[in-house]
Design an enzyme around this catalytic site. Structure first.
Site, PDB file in Angstrom:
ATOM      1  N   ARG A   1     -18.148  18.376 -34.260  1.00 35.13           N
ATOM      2  CA  ARG A   1     -17.352  17.583 -33.311  1.00 35.13           C
ATOM      3  C   ARG A   1     -17.537  17.986 -31.853  1.00 35.13           C
ATOM      4  NH1 ARG A   1     -12.437  17.635 -33.160  1.00 35.13           N
ATOM      5  NH2 ARG A   1     -12.122  15.474 -32.592  1.00 35.13           N
TER       6      ARG A   1
ATOM      7  N   GLY B   1      -6.999   5.967 -38.491  1.00 33.86           N
ATOM      8  CA  GLY B   1      -7.115   6.194 -37.060  1.00 33.86           C
ATOM      9  C   GLY B   1      -5.970   6.933 -36.405  1.00 33.86           C
TER      10      GLY B   1
ATOM     11  N   PRO C   1      -5.411   6.656 -43.782  1.00 29.08           N
ATOM     12  CA  PRO C   1      -5.458   7.808 -42.878  1.00 29.08           C
ATOM     13  C   PRO C   1      -6.407   8.882 -43.399  1.00 29.08           C
ATOM     14  CG  PRO C   1      -3.512   7.943 -44.257  1.00 29.08           C
ATOM     15  CD  PRO C   1      -4.205   6.657 -44.625  1.00 29.08           C
TER      16      PRO C   1
ATOM     17  N   TYR D   1     -13.329  16.211 -40.554  1.00 22.23           N
ATOM     18  CA  TYR D   1     -14.641  16.025 -39.933  1.00 22.23           C
ATOM     19  C   TYR D   1     -15.267  17.363 -39.541  1.00 22.23           C
ATOM     20  CZ  TYR D   1     -12.821  11.321 -40.071  1.00 22.23           C
ATOM     21  OH  TYR D   1     -12.277  10.143 -40.516  1.00 22.23           O
TER      22      TYR D   1
ATOM     23  N   CYS E   1     -30.670  26.692 -32.280  1.00 22.51           N
ATOM     24  CA  CYS E   1     -31.553  26.487 -31.130  1.00 22.51           C
ATOM     25  C   CYS E   1     -31.330  25.130 -30.485  1.00 22.51           C
ATOM     26  CB  CYS E   1     -33.003  26.630 -31.585  1.00 22.51           C
ATOM     27  SG  CYS E   1     -33.247  28.123 -32.538  1.00 22.51           S
ATOM     28  N   GLU E   2     -30.168  24.930 -29.903  1.00 22.61           N
ATOM     29  CA  GLU E   2     -29.820  23.701 -29.193  1.00 22.61           C
ATOM     30  C   GLU E   2     -28.788  24.095 -28.142  1.00 22.61           C
ATOM     31  OE1 GLU E   2     -30.318  20.243 -30.032  1.00 22.61           O
ATOM     32  OE2 GLU E   2     -31.391  20.529 -31.923  1.00 22.61           O
TER      33      GLU E   2
HETATM   34  C1  LIG Z   1     -13.127   6.658 -40.919  1.00 24.26           C
HETATM   35  C2  LIG Z   1     -12.301   5.580 -41.484  1.00 24.26           C
HETATM   36  C3  LIG Z   1     -10.946   5.794 -41.761  1.00 24.26           C
HETATM   37  C4  LIG Z   1     -10.247   7.075 -41.433  1.00 24.26           C
HETATM   38  O1  LIG Z   1     -10.167   7.311 -40.046  1.00 24.26           O
HETATM   39  P1  LIG Z   1      -9.231   8.475 -39.514  1.00 24.26           P
HETATM   40  O2  LIG Z   1      -9.353   8.371 -38.042  1.00 24.26           O
HETATM   41  O3  LIG Z   1      -9.752   9.755 -40.040  1.00 24.26           O
HETATM   42  O4  LIG Z   1      -7.846   8.184 -39.980  1.00 24.26           O
HETATM   43  C5  LIG Z   1     -10.241   4.772 -42.368  1.00 24.26           C
HETATM   44  N1  LIG Z   1     -10.821   3.581 -42.664  1.00 24.26           N
HETATM   45  C6  LIG Z   1     -12.116   3.343 -42.403  1.00 24.26           C
HETATM   46  C7  LIG Z   1     -12.694   2.025 -42.767  1.00 24.26           C
HETATM   47  C8  LIG Z   1     -12.906   4.323 -41.807  1.00 24.26           C
HETATM   48  O5  LIG Z   1     -14.188   4.064 -41.535  1.00 24.26           O
END
Ligand SMILES: *Cc1c(COP(=O)(O)O)cnc(C)c1O
Length: 423
Positions: A312, A239, A274, A371, A343-344
């Protein structure tokens, strides 16, 4: 984006002009900087130096085999969410003992493959999944190392689709149920309790939600340990946010400070997962303007990349910087939307860009390393883009552009067969 810079009025990836890559490999093409991936990885290892840390790169952010191989060579383990991702990381040379398996819906064949490979840990998300894994492990003669994903119910202050740690999300189990879960796990054959984990969301830019989650998690860990449940690692999930526009640098130092004493006092290993942090700013999506058009007030550059290549902006309303490959002489020339041919109305890559674009101009959609390709599709029967990795002054094709023939092949074999229910 320091690995993508102008030199001699041309945007380059680690000194290689993107124009040359477009000429050699066509467009749209994802271009990744191996050096940028390494820099991001080193930033993490430096920040957590001295802590017993296992970095498990979240494969879903960018699953290209050559990217995975590069991360494996840097020392990374992997966080996988499917049997497909397991196959990928093993093919890229991963050490199974550095693989954790996350996800709310692991299927029997995926669990079997992971047990066979001897992965480090299953991150379990429900009671039903515990039963399933215990039963498969027992019948196949394995011991499944497990951790429970708990839901610390904190708001990561990010997009609702990537907020995963609230009580209303489908992920994890409530903290109040953790103790009963571990009691049951301890009683099952085929199960070895290893750790505990959480993952509160993605593209988190503030330390506050992490601190809240860490406080709650360690309170729980202490309660579990007091009741005789042995926890050997704490998996914080992923995250960690990156800079797309003007987000602050992610506060790694503050995160380390919040974890250090707690981990050391309890002799726990730290696992982090990560994804975005390691690859987002290591890649751009290189695309060419097909033509421009104007509808009333609005000006559009229709490019050869689309939402099927980079979802995204359409999915999250995400904003990613757009740079002209030929350095503009002046800025603020026109306000233009960069859109794809699909086409969106949702098929846009960027809105209101200050760029003066004409047919055949090349542009780079920045921060497309995470992503991007991994969320791509064949919508509108568009072949997936090519991928190029720049390493050591060389650019290398790491995924062939998908052809129409490849897409049709899986259907052509069935086209003129008589109808049947046999397989
Ligand atoms: C998607 C995900 C991550 C990675 O998330 P990032 O925001 O890309 O770091 C890590 N652990 C789990 C369980 C996830 O679903």
């Amino acid at each position: 984006m320091s690995n993508f810079k102008y030199q001699n009025q041309e945007l380059a990836c680690d000194q290689i002009p993107l124009r040359e890559l477009a000429e050699a490999f066509g467009t749209p093409t994802f271009v990744y900087s191996g050096a940028a991936i390494e820099t991001a990885y080193q930033r993490l290892t430096t920040a957590f130096q001295g802590l017993n840390t296992l970095i498990c790169y979240a494969v879903k952010a960018n699953a290209n085999l050559s990217v995975l191989k590069r991360l494996h060579e840097l020392g990374a383990g992997f966080d996988i969410v499917s049997g497909g991702e397991l196959a990928r990381v093993l093919r890229a040379g991963a050490d199974p003992r550095k693989i954790v398996f996350s996800g709310v819906g692991k299927q029997d064949h995926e669990i079997e493959a992971a047990l066979e490979a001897g992965i480090h840990c299953f991150n379990i998300e429900s009671d039903a999944e515990l039963d399933r894994i215990a039963s498969i492990a027992t019948t196949t003669g394995h011991i499944a190392p497990i951790s429970l994903r708990v839901n610390p119910d904190v708001d990561p202050e990010t997009h609702p689709y990537i907020s995963t740690g609230l009580n209303t999300a489908k992920f994890g189990v409530p903290m109040a149920e953790a103790e009963a879960f571990y009691r049951k796990a301890a009683s099952l054959t085929g199960i070895e309790i290893l750790g505990i984990d959480c993952h509160i969301g993605s593209q988190i830019t503030s330390i506050t939600p992490y601190l809240a989650a860490i406080d709650k998690m360690f309170t729980l860990i202490d309660r579990l340990m007091l009741s005789g449940i042995s926890i050997k690692h704490f998996d914080l999930g992923g995250g960690m946010g990156v800079r797309y526009e003007n987000e602050p640098e992610f506060p790694l130092g503050a995160l380390r400070a919040a974890l250090e004493q707690r981990l050391n006092d309890r002799n726990l290993q730290l696992v982090i997962e990560p994804g975005r942090y390691l690859v987002a700013n290591a890649g751009v999506l290189l695309t060419k303007v097909i033509h421009t058009k104007a509808n009333h007030e609005k000006k559009f550059a229709v490019v050869d990349a689309a939402m099927n290549d980079l979802l995204r902006p359409a999915l999250y309303g995400a904003v990613q910087e757009v740079l002209a490959v030929q350095e503009p002489m002046e800025t603020g020339a026109h306000t233009i939307d960069v859109v794809g041919p699909i086409c969106e109305t949702g098929d846009f890559l960027a809105k209101d860009c200050s760029l003066d674009l004409k047919a055949d101009d090349l542009i780079a959609i920045c921060s497309a390393g995470a992503y991007g390709m991994s969320m791509s599709s064949n919508y509108n029967t568009r072949g997936r883009a090519a991928e190029v990795l720049v390493e050591g002054g060389q650019a290398r094709l790491v995924r062939t552009r998908e052809s129409v023939e490849t897409q049709l092949a899986l259907e052509i074999e069935h086209l003129d067969k008589p109808s049947t229910t046999e397989h």
